[in-house]
Write an enzyme that holds these catalytic residues in place. Structure first.
Site, PDB file in Angstrom:
ATOM      1  N   CYS A  35       2.538  -4.811   7.026  1.00 10.66           N
ATOM      2  CA  CYS A  35       2.292  -4.691   5.592  1.00 10.66           C
ATOM      3  C   CYS A  35       3.490  -4.059   4.894  1.00 10.66           C
ATOM      4  CB  CYS A  35       1.033  -3.880   5.331  1.00 10.66           C
ATOM      5  SG  CYS A  35      -0.477  -4.838   5.537  1.00 10.66           S
TER       6      CYS A  35
ATOM      7  N   HIS B 249       0.822  -1.208   0.000  1.00  8.36           N
ATOM      8  CA  HIS B 249       0.000   0.000   0.000  1.00  8.36           C
ATOM      9  C   HIS B 249       0.858   1.261   0.000  1.00  8.36           C
ATOM     10  CE1 HIS B 249       0.570   1.039   4.332  1.00  8.36           C
ATOM     11  NE2 HIS B 249       0.595  -0.266   4.520  1.00  8.36           N
TER      12      HIS B 249
END
Length: 637
Positions: free
Chosen positions: A553, A534
């Site tokens: 992440c 992301h």
């Protein structure tokens, strides 16, 4: 195809950094559930904190109960996966009782013990039933299948001696270190037979024991070189692989029929360009001076900045002169030649350092920290590089041998992600991965969607570990930040939730915005760890050399470029998708393999092996698993 969801309740996003607990799953139906039509899979990926049951006298409020916990009691915590003490696979005795059938084509059992040569195969087969061999279940099954069929002749023994086929196979096994395996795991003792005074019974018993021993080792070697010596899922909860199934059934027949059995066995090693580069590097280092080469040491107890002075300047110049590229040395030949031992960090040396940092992928700011020191001093001895290569070759076996012509690889120790298309690296960029307390997993999956203007569904680990202390002091905390709170699927104000109660049924998310934790987009490959790539508003992190800073992440330095690559479109089109301001997801035209990997040694696009710091200390756990495996295999019957 584009999917647009305007309902806030329907768009709760899967979140990073979720700690796995033995507790009840969340029940919010997410945006990606709707995209995949796979509610059950997503529910199994997000686990809530398990709290004690409520009791009389519990605090009031919208939330559940912590059983009336005292506000002064320690805050609950969500912990992540752990590392294990490696448990080796079980070795079992091969069922040799079924090998006793003496009927072999062209031979009759010699029950008199006369030593008639025509009877030797049958006699030796009779002694197979007395052999003792231990192996894992797969190897044992293959041995029982081959030798349990009386039509199959011995592979490694002919007459009263071992054959050339056996000698060729043993040479390959003895060279197992060249493909990153341990030769001791496949060592076989040749029969100790006195040719001048052979006892037929002793001879045949020894030869048949050798026959089974060598077959077991050949099968184990083939299995190991295809799938690896160890089961990665037994190392830690951060490893997640479907272990490969190796078809061992035809190996012995093919070994017997092959005109060059050594070449056949050796051919089972991976032949991908990445593995071959690691193998060549390993051979080169082992042929070098055993790790005894002179090592330059640079000792800094603080950052060295332009304009500073340090007695270590001399070692810095010497180290770059040794480890810098030929181009770098040519470009700065005058500086290197003119240096006379000054302790001043002067502009010409700063320029030398900046160019060195640039070619090593470090921030070219002239500031010398530990990452720069490690790069300029060679980082590792030959011995430590060899260890990293052996671990990397093992880990490469956990992945598909053919990574594909189009794929994405994230290498956590390198803090980089690479996009390959048509077999070539077409895009690379810096990434931020999980911190040591929020480690990114090691697994492979497939990219399915790109979500624009995403919501950030805050994982329970962050709600409990980081937000809860603030919420107990100020229940309005999330309202003030603009976060959305739901209890049992119903929107409520943050201030109305009992933050001393259980958060089992509480979900928190951040709407799309300029400061959303996920930035403009995220790239999803649905997995049980809720990890994805992301954007991030924290752009300054990409300037750092050590980038293990996220909750698990993978943050991208240039998310628009990566989104365009996996969607097969342009950056301008991605910009238009973002400009719509709406939360929506777009499927990739074809699912793309993504390897969320962990290699401290790995070849770059030019085939040159690069070495990286072991940010999570995982290589040591692989080494411990190697030791445990070899010890178990070497145990005496």
């Amino acid at each position: 195809m584009t999917f647009v969801f305007k309902s806030a309740a329907s768009a709760l996003a899967i979140s990073c950094g979720v700690a796995v607990m033995s507790a009840a799953p969340a029940h919010a139906y997410t945006l990606m559930d709707m995209l995949r039509g796979d509610r059950q899979r997503t529910q199994s990926t997000i686990f809530m904190d398990q709290m004690p049951p409520g009791r009389v006298g519990q605090r009031g409020g919208v939330g559940g109960s912590l059983g009336g916990l005292d506000p002064e009691a320690p805050l609950p915590k969500v912990s992540g996966p752990r590392y294990y003490t490696y448990k080796t696979e079980t070795l079992q005795f091969v069922d040799t009782g079924r090998f006793a059938d003496p009927v072999v084509t062209g031979a009759v059992a010699d029950v008199s013990g006369s030593g008639d040569a025509s009877a030797e195969p049958a006699v030796q087969r009779r002694f197979l039933a007395q052999a003792k061999v231990r192996a894992n279940a797969d190897v044992a099954k293959a041995l029982e299948a081959y030798y349990g069929d009386s039509r199959n002749p011995l592979v490694w023994v002919e007459g009263n001696q071992i054959n050339d086929r056996a000698k060729s196979a043993m040479l390959v096994l003895a060279d197992a270190s060249f493909v990153g395996l341990d030769p001791a795991d496949y060592a076989v003792q040749t029969p100790d037979i006195d040719p001048a005074n052979p006892d037929p019974a002793f001879r045949d018993r020894a030869l048949t024991q050798f026959e089974l021993d060598l077959s077991a080792k050949v099968l184990a070697f083939v299995q190991d070189t295809v799938r690896g010596r160890i089961d990665p899922n037994k190392i830690s909860g951060y490893h997640d692989f479907q272990r490969k199934v190796v078809n061992l059934a035809p190996v012995l027949k093919l070994a017997r029929l092959s005109p060059d059995v050594g070449a056949y066995i050796a051919s089972r090693s991976p032949d991908s360009p990445q593995f071959q580069a690691l193998k060549a590097e390993l051979a080169k280092l082992r042929a070098a001076d055993g790790g005894n080469e002179e090592r330059i040491v640079v000792s800094l107890d603080r950052l060295l900045r332009p304009g500073d002075s340090s007695p270590e300047i001399a070692n810095i110049v010497k180290a770059i002169g040794k480890h810098g590229s030929e181009t770098l040395r040519t470009d700065h030949a005058a500086t290197l030649a003119a240096y006379a031992g000054s302790i001043d960090y002067s502009p010409d040396i700063v320029s030398l350092v900046e160019d060195f940092q640039k070619e090593r992928g470090l921030t070219p700011d002239g500031v010398i920290g530990q990452a720069t020191v490690r790069a300029m001093t060679g980082g590792d001895t030959n011995a430590s590089k060899i260890d990293k290569l052996v671990v990397a070759m093992e880990q490469a076996r956990w992945l598909p041998e053919d990574l594909g012509s189009r794929y994405v690889m994230i290498n956590q120790p390198a803090y980089m992600v690479y996009y390959h298309n048509d077999g070539k690296e077409q895009l690379s960029m810096r990434v931020v991965v999980g911190g040591k307390n929020n480690q990114t997993y090691f697994f492979d999956d497939e990219i399915e969607t790109v979500e624009f203007n995403p919501f950030w569904g805050v994982p329970q680990s962050i709600i409990i570990n980081e937000m809860l202390p603030k919420l107990r002091s100020d229940p309005n905390y999330l309202d003030q930040l603009g976060y959305e709170v739901e209890v049992n699927g119903h929107a409520v104000a943050s201030s109305s939730v009992d933050w001393y109660g259980s958060t089992n049924n509480v979900s928190v998310r951040q709407p799309p915005s300029s400061d959303n934790a996920l930035g403009e987009l995220k790239i999803l490959f649905p997995n049980s760890h809720a990890i994805y790539m992301h954007d991030t508003p924290s752009k300054s992190f990409f300037k750092r050399d050590m980038r293990a800073l996220s909750h698990g992440c993978v943050r991208l330095a240039d998310p628009r470029a990566m989104a365009a690559a996996v969607l097969g479109t342009t950056v301008d089109d991605v910009a238009k998708q973002i400009a719509s301001g709406q939360n929506h997801a777009v499927r990739v035209p074809q699912k793309i393999p993504v390897y969320v990997s962990y290699f401290t040694a790995w070849p770059n696009k030019d085939g040159v092996v690069e070495y990286f710091d072991d940010v999570y200390g995982r290589d040591a756990y692989v080494d411990k698993a190697f030791d445990a495996t070899s010890k178990a295999r070497g145990a005496q019957i």
